[in-house]
Design an enzyme around this catalytic site. Structure first.
Site, PDB file in Angstrom:
ATOM      1  N   GLU A 265     -21.582   3.305 -30.183  1.00 47.65           N
ATOM      2  CA  GLU A 265     -21.747   3.118 -31.622  1.00 47.65           C
ATOM      3  C   GLU A 265     -23.233   3.031 -31.966  1.00 47.65           C
ATOM      4  OE1 GLU A 265     -20.206   0.031 -35.112  1.00 47.65           O
ATOM      5  OE2 GLU A 265     -20.314  -0.644 -33.026  1.00 47.65           O
ATOM      6  N   LYS A 340     -15.097   4.285 -39.003  1.00 44.86           N
ATOM      7  CA  LYS A 340     -14.805   2.886 -38.722  1.00 44.86           C
ATOM      8  C   LYS A 340     -14.062   2.304 -39.910  1.00 44.86           C
ATOM      9  CE  LYS A 340     -17.064  -1.259 -36.851  1.00 44.86           C
ATOM     10  NZ  LYS A 340     -18.365  -1.797 -36.392  1.00 44.86           N
ATOM     11  N   CYS A 374     -15.677   0.006 -32.201  1.00 41.99           N
ATOM     12  CA  CYS A 374     -16.044  -1.398 -31.991  1.00 41.99           C
ATOM     13  C   CYS A 374     -15.043  -2.398 -32.585  1.00 41.99           C
ATOM     14  CB  CYS A 374     -17.453  -1.626 -32.539  1.00 41.99           C
ATOM     15  SG  CYS A 374     -18.250  -3.137 -31.899  1.00 41.99           S
TER      16      CYS A 374
END
Length: 508
Positions: A265, A340, A374
């Site tokens: 990321e 995300k 994440c």
């Protein structure tokens, strides 16, 4: 080479491709007269051995090909001329019972060289040899640079110098780098080949899996190799420096035959150093200006290195909003974006990141995969929905600054592997960026996690990198083990859910 490429396809040749095939052949062999096959010859070849005729198609145009026949090993070694091996260009020498593939032609249009498309054709031939349970690949390779040395050295000396890399030959050097070994020198092999002085080198590649059961070409792999990149945060002067560093790692993992390369990321964050005089929110917007260029470059790398690349993530501006996104750059030249969905308080406070709203899986040449960034891995609903769609590998690019942050990602990733009966691969950044606000120091340990059952490691960890050290992690994962687990595992978490009591579904 074209400035933009939308798609690259490797497939079997069809007779409808002939006009484009002929055009590319003529452009590939400008020094040779009658350098193309006639249409009736190609049609004859397709009738005899359709599986052995391969083409590379770029944006709908045939730009390269590999043509071959089946012969016996004895015939391949005894026949000394191109006319002889091809039956005077009639392919009457093709033998359905032959145990070796004999390559009669390989070329890439000069306009498309430099993308390693020739290597892709060679790899496809090797795959075909394995899947048809054949003994080897044999062919006679030209030595087009020998004409420059014909008055100085013999062909044998020339070949030795090419092997030692003292002389470069565009054909022989490439073939030797693809694990072919020389058998003998052939004199008067190809009539009219002035560049090679009509010499050729008989070459062979041996199939070490000769006894294995045959399969069909382009079937989904049962063993998939993952290349995880533990990226060191360091000062980078410009975008080209980032590309150079990224290509180094892509080259490394593809050199080991990896099917996927996973970046972390926000691995492009070092480029924010130029904007450190701005607020964090403005700096991330400036970083987003590089995103399109990064996507295009990684798309090129995916083609050149024949590997599927998961680009980690980077900022992306759309309709005035900043998103945290990444791209799946496939080796067929296509790409897809992922976003995300769950944004951390830190990302919202400092950068004003907006969460995405699409939950999706991706079809690849290695099966269906999922990608979450994440914090997303800490929400089990996402990967469960992906597993319901058939996901077998979940990729998690992450960025954590503290060990407790990493612990959350690690243990949640392990839980996702167990509850969804899939593999989970995670990769993050290490090191520090003292000249970039809100990117102080990073903690990471790349890893691949597995379900927990007898066919897998007892601790559910297939492999782990060294913490906080820049490195790659190469890991093989077996899809057949997942199939066995789904049906006969000690526990079956996907099948044993009480859907009479609860259900999970997408709202949009």
């Amino acid at each position: 080479m074209p400035s933009t490429i939308q798609s690259v396809e490797l497939r079997n040749l069809q007779i409808q491709d002939y006009k484009e095939l002929k055009k590319s052949m003529i452009e590939s062999y400008p020094e040779m007269e009658d350098s193309f096959w006639e249409e009736d010859q190609i049609e004859n070849l397709l009738q005899k051995f359709p599986e052995g005729q391969l083409v590379i198609v770029v944006d709908g145009v045939v730009v390269g090909s590999a043509l071959s026949i089946l012969v016996t090993e004895d015939f391949a070694f005894k026949t000394r001329t191109y006319k002889g091996i091809t039956g005077n260009y009639t392919f009457s020498t093709h033998n359905d019972d032959g145990e070796v593939i004999y390559g009669i032609d390989v070329f890439i249009n000069p306009k498309y060289r430099g993308l390693r498309l020739g290597r892709r054709l060679y790899d496809a031939r090797k795959e075909l040899c394995d899947q048809l349970n054949l003994k080897s690949i044999i062919f006679a390779g030209r030595i087009p640079n020998y004409g420059k040395f014909k008055d100085e050295i013999t062909p044998k000396v020339y070949i030795d110098k090419v092997k030692k890399k003292e002389i470069y030959d565009p054909v022989l050097s490439f073939q030797l780098s693809n694990d072919f070994h020389e058998v003998r020198v052939l004199k008067n092999y190809l009539e009219g080949d002035k560049e090679s002085q009509e010499y050729a080198v008989l070459l062979e590649w041996n199939n070490v899996y000769y006894d294995d059961s045959p399969k069909l070409i382009n079937t989904t792999k049962s063993v998939v190799r993952l290349g995880l990149i533990q990226w060191q945060m360091r000062s980078l002067g410009n975008l080209e420096a980032l590309f150079e560093q990224a290509e180094f790692f892509i080259d490394a993992v593809s050199g080991y035959g990896s099917d996927f390369a996973l970046f972390p990321e926000l691995f492009t964050a070092p480029l924010m150093a130029d904007y450190n005089h701005l607020s964090e929110a403005e700096a991330i917007k400036e970083l987003a200006r590089h995103t399109e260029a990064v996507k295009l470059k990684f798309q090129e790398f995916a083609i050149s290195y024949n590997i599927n690349i998961i680009t980690g993530s980077m900022p992306f501006i759309e309709n005035g909003h900043v998103y945290n996104v990444g791209f799946l750059c496939k080796r067929d030249g296509t790409n897809e974006m992922y976003r995300k969905i769950h944004i951390t308080p830190n990302e919202i406070f400092h950068w004003g990141i907006t969460g995405g709203d699409v939950i999706q899986t991706f079809d690849t040449d290695c099966g269906k995969i999922g990608i979450v960034i994440c914090y997303d891995v800490e929400f089990p609903e996402l990967s469960r929905l992906m597993a319901d769609e058939g996901m077998n590998i979940l990729f998690v690019p992450f960025l954590t600054d503290t060990q407790n942050g990493y612990t959350r990602v690690k243990h949640c990733a392990q839980a996702r592997a167990i509850e969804n009966e899939c593999y989970v691969a995670i990769a993050g950044c290490v090191g520090n960026l003292p000249k970039v606000n809100n990117m102080d120091i990073q903690y990471a340990q790349a890893a691949v996690f597995t379900p927990s059952d007898f066919a897998f490691p007892s601790n559910g960890i297939k492999a782990e990198a060294t913490p906080n050290t820049e490195m790659t992690l190469i890991v093989d994962v077996d899809m057949n083990l997942l199939k066995e687990l789904h049906q006969h595992g000690s526990v079956r978490t996907m099948k044993d859910r009480r859907k009479d009591l609860y259900q999970l579904k997408k709202l949009k």
